[in-house]
Design an enzyme around this catalytic site. Sequence first.
Site, PDB file in Angstrom:
ATOM      1  N   THR A  54       1.234  -0.784   0.267  1.00 22.75           N
ATOM      2  CA  THR A  54      -0.180   0.196  -0.026  1.00 22.75           C
ATOM      3  C   THR A  54       0.424   1.611   0.149  1.00 22.75           C
ATOM      4  O   THR A  54       1.852   1.168   0.522  1.00 22.75           O
ATOM      5  CB  THR A  54      -1.009  -0.163   1.025  1.00 22.75           C
ATOM      6  OG1 THR A  54      -0.082  -0.121   2.220  1.00 22.75           O
ATOM      7  CG2 THR A  54      -1.828  -1.455   1.143  1.00 22.75           C
ATOM      8  N   TRP A 114     -20.064  15.118  13.160  1.00 24.21           N
ATOM      9  CA  TRP A 114     -19.334  14.687  11.761  1.00 24.21           C
ATOM     10  C   TRP A 114     -19.017  15.429  10.643  1.00 24.21           C
ATOM     11  O   TRP A 114     -20.147  16.249  10.201  1.00 24.21           O
ATOM     12  CB  TRP A 114     -19.491  13.772  11.001  1.00 24.21           C
ATOM     13  CG  TRP A 114     -19.001  13.072  12.393  1.00 24.21           C
ATOM     14  CD1 TRP A 114     -18.600  12.887  13.405  1.00 24.21           C
ATOM     15  CD2 TRP A 114     -19.206  10.448  11.962  1.00 24.21           C
ATOM     16  NE1 TRP A 114     -18.310  11.302  13.682  1.00 24.21           N
ATOM     17  CE2 TRP A 114     -18.390  10.188  12.785  1.00 24.21           C
ATOM     18  CE3 TRP A 114     -18.927   9.825  10.898  1.00 24.21           C
ATOM     19  CZ2 TRP A 114     -17.918   8.937  13.364  1.00 24.21           C
ATOM     20  CZ3 TRP A 114     -18.671   8.694  10.343  1.00 24.21           C
ATOM     21  CH2 TRP A 114     -18.623   7.983  11.572  1.00 24.21           C
TER      22      TRP A 114
HETATM   23  P1  ADP Z   1      -3.482   4.328   0.197  1.00 23.69           P
HETATM   24  O1  ADP Z   1      -4.266   3.681   0.982  1.00 23.69           O
HETATM   25  O2  ADP Z   1      -2.146   4.441   0.506  1.00 23.69           O
HETATM   26  O3  ADP Z   1      -3.580   5.820  -0.407  1.00 23.69           O
HETATM   27  P2  ADP Z   1      -4.849   3.028  -1.830  1.00 23.69           P
HETATM   28  O4  ADP Z   1      -4.652   3.933  -3.860  1.00 23.69           O
HETATM   29  O5  ADP Z   1      -4.723   1.832  -1.307  1.00 23.69           O
HETATM   30  O6  ADP Z   1      -3.528   3.850  -1.277  1.00 23.69           O
HETATM   31  O7  ADP Z   1      -5.730   4.073  -1.287  1.00 23.69           O
HETATM   32  C1  ADP Z   1      -7.024   2.976  -1.087  1.00 23.69           C
HETATM   33  C2  ADP Z   1      -7.492   4.484  -0.491  1.00 23.69           C
HETATM   34  O8  ADP Z   1      -8.304   5.487  -1.841  1.00 23.69           O
HETATM   35  C3  ADP Z   1      -9.527   3.812   0.090  1.00 23.69           C
HETATM   36  O9  ADP Z   1      -8.997   3.191   0.927  1.00 23.69           O
HETATM   37  C4  ADP Z   1     -10.214   5.801  -0.208  1.00 23.69           C
HETATM   38  O10 ADP Z   1      -9.818   5.639   1.140  1.00 23.69           O
HETATM   39  C5  ADP Z   1      -9.566   5.992  -1.707  1.00 23.69           C
HETATM   40  N1  ADP Z   1      -9.879   6.248  -2.819  1.00 23.69           N
HETATM   41  C6  ADP Z   1      -9.828   5.340  -3.305  1.00 23.69           C
HETATM   42  N2  ADP Z   1     -10.778   6.038  -5.024  1.00 23.69           N
HETATM   43  C7  ADP Z   1     -11.795   6.235  -3.933  1.00 23.69           C
HETATM   44  C8  ADP Z   1     -12.689   7.274  -4.376  1.00 23.69           C
HETATM   45  N3  ADP Z   1     -13.362   6.996  -5.492  1.00 23.69           N
HETATM   46  N4  ADP Z   1     -13.879   8.358  -3.598  1.00 23.69           N
HETATM   47  C9  ADP Z   1     -12.764   8.048  -2.112  1.00 23.69           C
HETATM   48  N5  ADP Z   1     -11.760   7.760  -1.486  1.00 23.69           N
HETATM   49  C10 ADP Z   1     -11.201   6.701  -2.221  1.00 23.69           C
END
Ligand code: ADP
Length: 540
Positions: free
Chosen positions: A185, A440
């Site tokens: 990650t 929130w």
């Molecule tokens: P990192 O966790 O290090 O940022 P990732 O690319 O795996 O790497 O991130 C996943 C996270 O990105 C999700 O848990 C979410 O919080 C965020 N995320 C991904 N796509 C979206 C989206 N379309 N809208 C909002 N948040 C998103």
Amino acid sequence: MLSTMQDAPLSIAQLLRHGASVHGASEVVTWTESGPRRVSYADVGKRCAQLAHALRGLGVEGDERVATFMWNNSEHLEAYLAIPSMGAVLHTLNIRLFPEQLIHVANHAEDRVIIVDPSLIPLLSPQLPSLTTVKHIIVTGSSTAGLEAPEGVQVHTYEGLIADQPTEFDWPEVDELSAAAMCYTSGTTGDPKGVVYSHRSIYLHSMQVCMSDGPNLAQGDRALAVVPQFHAMSWGLPYAAFMIGASLIMPDRFLQPAPLAAIIASEKPTFAAAVPTIWQGLHLYLEQNPQDISSMREVLIGGSAVPPALMHAFEADHNVSVLHAWGMTETSPLGSVARPPAGVTGDAMWKYRYSQGRFPASVQARLIDDDGKVVAHDGVSVGELEVRGPWITGSYYGVDAEDKFNDGWLKTGDVGSITADGFLSLSDRSKDIIKSGGEWISSVDLENAVMGHPDVTEAAVIGVPDEKWDERPLVAVVLRAGSETTMSELQQYLSDKVAKWQLPENWAVVQEVPKTSVGKFDKKRLRADYHEGGLEVTRL
Ligand code: ADP
């Protein structure tokens, strides 16, 4: 009773054989300083065999890890296909990790070989003495100039190594549940953790990338993969493209708006994928440098929430449709995709498209409230999103992370609601939600509202301590060059868009919102900037 069906394991080798033969005329285009470089899928297949022979020659056996430290390019595609197909495990290293994170990740995965692009040697070289398991470095191209290997590490050129190898390889039959690839990650909210994909998970996920309720990648598409191959496997595009015969357009290191525009002009992609900040940058650039980009029928945007203003801008100014999707490294990464139900039009259609979208049949989703209870999918009730399915990770590599799982479901750390017809709307990451006087506030909703203002090019919202309310929102904004919009005008602009008690009173104009290693707003750094007094805050 058992079925009568054959037990034919799903494998990357199957994708490789299929793409290289049936879709041998499709191509991977890599952008270079002097324009496009093309390789047919038939030739990719041959070069994959040569790479596999070369790696065997270096002693790579069993499930040993072969890492990549690379941009998106045709050699990286070859590594994607050849390494898992020979039974080894591909590890895509994030080239933008901090040195200590990179060292941790490469040692933790026990990488034996690293394939590196020449332009990235300066980033990798200083860390090499700290990489305890690496025995070979392969530099793509024909020169290893600039690479000084520590004792005990051999250096090779990619082309030199594969040149005389046979162009066929007897790909072994592997257990479909065995490891094919791993990706850590990006550590936006914590230390990088390793996710290990299986042959089966990648195969099934690739099918989803081609489904009409998913990204709908099809034969004949030309897919511009801007999302890095080290960011959640480039969202599955390389494997899906080989499965379905879509051509791939790889930008290599040319990720700034001007070269991206040049790539689009030259290669006419029909499909593209990247995080929102890339498309914000391209849209701004095209305002000054108009160009027809309507070859792209659809751009897939995810990784963070897509501001509705960006969706409308692409549609109105460029006739390009934005497809919003949610996912994580842990989910391969396709989770939900925002395709509105058939026949829905107008405002209702847009509401569906703003959402994070609907989960496919293969991925189950549920929301859990603070008391640990499952909440209703009624579009109103809010909880933490948990998911499970055949391409969702069930653990992390080599670490105990039981707190990330709940009875076999992955806890995503994302908070939101789901409608009765299955559409997810995320309000925030649980760590980013602002808790103001017991209520929130969604930082994402505020960001989207502020980014709707025509003079705002970027806006990131964090919670900052407040004596009376515990926490209140602070908006860091990037204004369009030459704009004289004041913070009170922005606050006024929000007054009919968010509830009065949510109106932010803390504002800071910044040159740029800091970004993470995968191009998302880096709120951890923004918070640190705030606490270290690095933001000039206007309090209204
Ligand atoms: P990192 O966790 O290090 O940022 P990732 O690319 O795996 O790497 O991130 C996943 C996270 O990105 C999700 O848990 C979410 O919080 C965020 N995320 C991904 N796509 C979206 C989206 N379309 N809208 C909002 N948040 C998103």
